[in-house]
Design a protein around this motif. Structure first.
Motif, mmCIF file in Angstrom:
data_model
loop_
_atom_site.group_PDB
_atom_site.id
_atom_site.type_symbol
_atom_site.label_atom_id
_atom_site.label_comp_id
_atom_site.label_asym_id
_atom_site.label_seq_id
_atom_site.Cartn_x
_atom_site.Cartn_y
_atom_site.Cartn_z
ATOM 1 N N LYS A 14 -100.041 40.186 -34.938
ATOM 2 C CA LYS A 14 -99.132 39.181 -34.716
ATOM 3 C C LYS A 14 -98.465 39.169 -33.535
ATOM 4 O O LYS A 14 -97.719 40.159 -33.269
ATOM 5 C CB LYS A 14 -98.473 38.894 -35.901
ATOM 6 N N ASP A 16 -95.079 38.437 -31.390
ATOM 7 C CA ASP A 16 -93.841 37.926 -31.913
ATOM 8 C C ASP A 16 -93.288 36.848 -30.895
ATOM 9 O O ASP A 16 -93.794 36.628 -29.840
ATOM 10 C CB ASP A 16 -92.996 39.246 -31.894
ATOM 11 N N ALA A 17 -92.086 36.266 -31.382
ATOM 12 C CA ALA A 17 -91.586 35.198 -30.709
ATOM 13 C C ALA A 17 -91.364 35.620 -29.030
ATOM 14 O O ALA A 17 -91.426 34.690 -28.293
ATOM 15 C CB ALA A 17 -90.127 34.774 -31.120
ATOM 16 N N ASP A 18 -91.149 36.817 -28.743
ATOM 17 C CA ASP A 18 -91.107 37.442 -27.475
ATOM 18 C C ASP A 18 -92.316 37.676 -26.571
ATOM 19 O O ASP A 18 -92.201 38.248 -25.705
ATOM 20 C CB ASP A 18 -90.067 38.425 -27.640
ATOM 21 N N ARG A 22 -96.960 44.666 -31.366
ATOM 22 C CA ARG A 22 -96.902 45.906 -31.508
ATOM 23 C C ARG A 22 -97.660 46.476 -32.568
ATOM 24 O O ARG A 22 -98.152 45.977 -33.744
ATOM 25 C CB ARG A 22 -95.313 45.795 -32.126
#
Length: 83
Positions: A14, A16-18, A22
């Motif tokens: 997934k 992330d918003a940034d 990871r």
């Protein structure tokens, strides 16, 4: 020197918003430097795929003239002579 073969791993992740992905991946390789090759491909659900193309222009009916079974047998017989 220990020799270990390359491992190929496919997994989903997934973003992330940034915009970061990871990963924490357990391997059977010995500790040390490794080369990592990544291909990141968005997952497209079947529902979103169906929405991307409108197949309505391909819908229709066929007005068949003649005996369809006879036509199919003729085609099948033609295929048999090609071999």
């Amino acid at each position: 020197m220990a020799f270990h073969t390359m491992q190929s791993i496919i997994l989903t992740g997934k973003i992330d918003a940034d915009g970061h992905l990871r990963l924490d991946v357990l391997t059977s390789l010995v500790s040390g430097d490794v080369e990592v090759k990544m291909t990141i491909q968005p997952i497209q659900s079947e529902q979103s795929f169906a929405a991307t193309y409108d197949f309505s222009d391909l819908a229709g009916t066929l007005n068949w003239q003649g005996d369809s079974v006879v036509a199919q047998r003729n085609l099948r017989d033609e295929w048999g002579t090609v071999l």
